[in-house]
Scaffold this motif. Structure first.
Motif, mmCIF file in Angstrom:
data_model
loop_
_atom_site.group_PDB
_atom_site.id
_atom_site.type_symbol
_atom_site.label_atom_id
_atom_site.label_comp_id
_atom_site.label_asym_id
_atom_site.label_seq_id
_atom_site.Cartn_x
_atom_site.Cartn_y
_atom_site.Cartn_z
ATOM 1 N N VAL A 1 0.864 -1.171 0.000
ATOM 2 C CA VAL A 1 0.000 0.000 0.000
ATOM 3 C C VAL A 1 0.905 1.227 0.000
ATOM 4 C CG1 VAL A 1 -1.807 1.218 1.247
ATOM 5 C CG2 VAL A 1 -1.729 -1.275 1.308
ATOM 6 N N PRO A 2 0.687 2.165 -0.915
ATOM 7 C CA PRO A 2 1.555 3.353 -0.931
ATOM 8 C C PRO A 2 1.376 4.180 0.345
ATOM 9 C CG PRO A 2 -0.236 3.575 -2.527
ATOM 10 C CD PRO A 2 -0.316 2.198 -1.965
ATOM 11 N N ASP A 3 2.475 4.688 0.866
ATOM 12 C CA ASP A 3 2.399 5.569 2.024
ATOM 13 C C ASP A 3 1.641 6.830 1.635
ATOM 14 O OD1 ASP A 3 3.873 3.888 3.695
ATOM 15 O OD2 ASP A 3 5.774 4.730 2.990
ATOM 16 N N PRO A 4 0.745 7.289 2.500
ATOM 17 C CA PRO A 4 -0.003 8.504 2.167
ATOM 18 C C PRO A 4 0.905 9.730 2.096
ATOM 19 C CG PRO A 4 -0.761 7.559 4.264
ATOM 20 C CD PRO A 4 0.351 6.719 3.780
ATOM 21 N N THR A 5 0.716 10.514 1.060
ATOM 22 C CA THR A 5 1.397 11.791 0.922
ATOM 23 C C THR A 5 0.389 12.860 1.321
ATOM 24 O OG1 THR A 5 2.691 10.924 -0.919
ATOM 25 C CG2 THR A 5 2.630 13.310 -0.665
ATOM 26 N N VAL A 6 0.661 13.530 2.437
ATOM 27 C CA VAL A 6 -0.295 14.457 3.030
ATOM 28 C C VAL A 6 0.340 15.838 3.153
ATOM 29 C CG1 VAL A 6 -1.623 14.906 5.138
ATOM 30 C CG2 VAL A 6 -1.373 12.580 4.323
ATOM 31 N N ARG A 7 -0.450 16.875 2.882
ATOM 32 C CA ARG A 7 0.023 18.241 3.095
ATOM 33 C C ARG A 7 -1.135 19.084 3.609
ATOM 34 N NH1 ARG A 7 -1.690 21.696 -0.877
ATOM 35 N NH2 ARG A 7 -2.319 20.711 -2.817
ATOM 36 N N GLN A 8 -0.781 20.145 4.325
ATOM 37 C CA GLN A 8 -1.778 21.072 4.862
ATOM 38 C C GLN A 8 -2.020 22.192 3.855
ATOM 39 O OE1 GLN A 8 -3.396 20.429 7.779
ATOM 40 N NE2 GLN A 8 -2.171 18.572 7.736
ATOM 41 N N GLU A 9 -3.270 22.574 3.747
ATOM 42 C CA GLU A 9 -3.664 23.681 2.878
ATOM 43 C C GLU A 9 -4.685 24.499 3.666
ATOM 44 O OE1 GLU A 9 -6.080 23.331 -1.013
ATOM 45 O OE2 GLU A 9 -3.997 22.904 -1.568
ATOM 46 N N GLY A 10 -4.182 25.423 4.485
ATOM 47 C CA GLY A 10 -5.059 26.166 5.389
ATOM 48 C C GLY A 10 -5.553 25.222 6.478
ATOM 49 N N ASN A 11 -6.875 25.160 6.648
ATOM 50 C CA ASN A 11 -7.423 24.237 7.644
ATOM 51 C C ASN A 11 -7.894 22.931 6.997
ATOM 52 O OD1 ASN A 11 -9.723 25.130 6.352
ATOM 53 N ND2 ASN A 11 -10.950 25.204 8.218
ATOM 54 N N VAL A 12 -7.354 22.624 5.833
ATOM 55 C CA VAL A 12 -7.707 21.399 5.109
ATOM 56 C C VAL A 12 -6.461 20.531 4.961
ATOM 57 C CG1 VAL A 12 -8.495 20.487 2.883
ATOM 58 C CG2 VAL A 12 -9.572 22.517 3.839
ATOM 59 N N THR A 13 -6.627 19.228 5.158
ATOM 60 C CA THR A 13 -5.546 18.274 4.927
ATOM 61 C C THR A 13 -5.799 17.615 3.578
ATOM 62 O OG1 THR A 13 -5.331 17.868 7.294
ATOM 63 C CG2 THR A 13 -4.371 16.227 5.814
ATOM 64 N N VAL A 14 -4.820 17.668 2.700
ATOM 65 C CA VAL A 14 -4.952 17.108 1.355
ATOM 66 C C VAL A 14 -4.150 15.816 1.272
ATOM 67 C CG1 VAL A 14 -4.625 17.514 -1.113
ATOM 68 C CG2 VAL A 14 -5.192 19.428 0.404
ATOM 69 N N TYR A 15 -4.827 14.725 0.905
ATOM 70 C CA TYR A 15 -4.215 13.406 0.717
ATOM 71 C C TYR A 15 -3.887 13.321 -0.768
ATOM 72 C CZ TYR A 15 -3.972 8.244 1.305
ATOM 73 O OH TYR A 15 -3.581 6.924 1.344
ATOM 74 N N GLU A 16 -2.649 13.655 -1.114
ATOM 75 C CA GLU A 16 -2.234 13.822 -2.509
ATOM 76 C C GLU A 16 -2.353 12.559 -3.359
ATOM 77 O OE1 GLU A 16 -1.324 16.499 -4.210
ATOM 78 O OE2 GLU A 16 -1.388 17.904 -2.546
ATOM 79 N N ASN A 17 -1.920 11.419 -2.843
ATOM 80 C CA ASN A 17 -1.914 10.188 -3.646
ATOM 81 C C ASN A 17 -3.096 9.273 -3.316
ATOM 82 O OD1 ASN A 17 -0.792 9.610 -1.114
ATOM 83 N ND2 ASN A 17 0.580 8.045 -1.931
ATOM 84 N N PHE A 18 -4.234 9.869 -3.013
ATOM 85 C CA PHE A 18 -5.429 9.101 -2.668
ATOM 86 C C PHE A 18 -5.887 8.209 -3.828
ATOM 87 C CE2 PHE A 18 -10.102 8.742 -2.199
ATOM 88 C CZ PHE A 18 -10.131 8.034 -1.006
ATOM 89 N N ALA A 19 -5.855 8.736 -5.054
ATOM 90 C CA ALA A 19 -6.283 7.957 -6.223
ATOM 91 C C ALA A 19 -5.417 6.712 -6.405
ATOM 92 C CB ALA A 19 -6.255 8.815 -7.478
ATOM 93 N N ARG B 1 -7.710 13.672 -5.425
ATOM 94 C CA ARG B 1 -7.150 13.831 -4.087
ATOM 95 C C ARG B 1 -8.291 13.896 -3.081
ATOM 96 N NH1 ARG B 1 -3.786 19.138 -5.452
ATOM 97 N NH2 ARG B 1 -5.946 19.704 -5.822
ATOM 98 N N ALA B 2 -8.053 13.355 -1.889
ATOM 99 C CA ALA B 2 -9.030 13.477 -0.805
ATOM 100 C C ALA B 2 -8.690 14.725 -0.012
ATOM 101 C CB ALA B 2 -8.993 12.243 0.081
ATOM 102 N N ARG B 3 -9.715 15.492 0.324
ATOM 103 C CA ARG B 3 -9.541 16.720 1.092
ATOM 104 C C ARG B 3 -10.340 16.599 2.383
ATOM 105 N NH1 ARG B 3 -7.436 20.787 -1.936
ATOM 106 N NH2 ARG B 3 -8.495 22.398 -0.732
ATOM 107 N N PHE B 4 -9.636 16.581 3.515
ATOM 108 C CA PHE B 4 -10.256 16.427 4.828
ATOM 109 C C PHE B 4 -10.293 17.778 5.538
ATOM 110 C CE2 PHE B 4 -7.954 12.440 3.986
ATOM 111 C CZ PHE B 4 -9.040 11.575 3.928
ATOM 112 N N THR B 5 -11.436 18.111 6.100
ATOM 113 C CA THR B 5 -11.552 19.339 6.879
ATOM 114 C C THR B 5 -10.839 19.142 8.205
ATOM 115 O OG1 THR B 5 -13.690 19.792 5.855
ATOM 116 C CG2 THR B 5 -13.159 21.008 7.870
ATOM 117 N N GLY B 6 -9.875 19.995 8.494
ATOM 118 C CA GLY B 6 -9.097 19.898 9.727
ATOM 119 C C GLY B 6 -7.652 19.540 9.428
ATOM 120 N N GLU B 7 -6.840 19.590 10.471
ATOM 121 C CA GLU B 7 -5.422 19.278 10.322
ATOM 122 C C GLU B 7 -5.139 17.877 10.852
ATOM 123 O OE1 GLU B 7 -2.688 22.225 11.704
ATOM 124 O OE2 GLU B 7 -4.031 23.858 11.093
#
Length: 135
Positions: A26-44, A76-82
């Protein structure tokens, strides 16, 4: 039809299943913060590797992380919060354990099917049916 022809026919109609789970990573999640949103870059890439529906995976993450989420037009998955990368990785491990790996043989060659009105995990390697939790 002789034995060899029958064997060749049977082998050609069975799914390819490796003898060990080492081929499944399983690929390790690549995550970054974008304001108050967490973006899961390699979700697809992740849900593609898991061979699961993106909506099912993101629904699990929403439940596990206790937040709202959506999938953007780039997959990409975008989660509300950090959320830290480690927390996303732990949730992903929980998903794989509950909805991907066979509880009998440990194979990742599974799919979610509906049997008698209930969703279950069916293993293509050993044929086992396992109950899966509701999200």
């Amino acid at each position: 039809m002789d034995y060899d022809e029958q064997l060749d026919r049977a082998l050609s109609e069975t799914p390819d299943v490796a003898e060990s789970g080492d081929r499944f990573t399983v690929p390790d999640p690549t995550v970054r913060q974008e304001g108050n949103v967490t973006v899961y870059e390699n979700f697809a890439e992740t849900y593609d590797r898991l061979a699961r529906d993106a909506d099912h995976v993101v629904k699990f993450f929403q439940s596990e992380l206790g937040t709202s989420a959506q999938i953007d037009d780039k997959g990409r998955a975008r989660f509300t919060g950090e959320f830290r990368q480690r927390r996303i990785a732990e949730a992903l491990e929980d998903y794989v354990e509950s909805f991907v790996l066979c509880s009998e043989c440990g194979s990742p060659d599974t799919r979610i099917v509906t049997e008698q009105g209930a969703d279950v995990l069916k293993c293509d390697a050993c044929g086992a049916l396992s109950a899966i939790p509701d999200i």
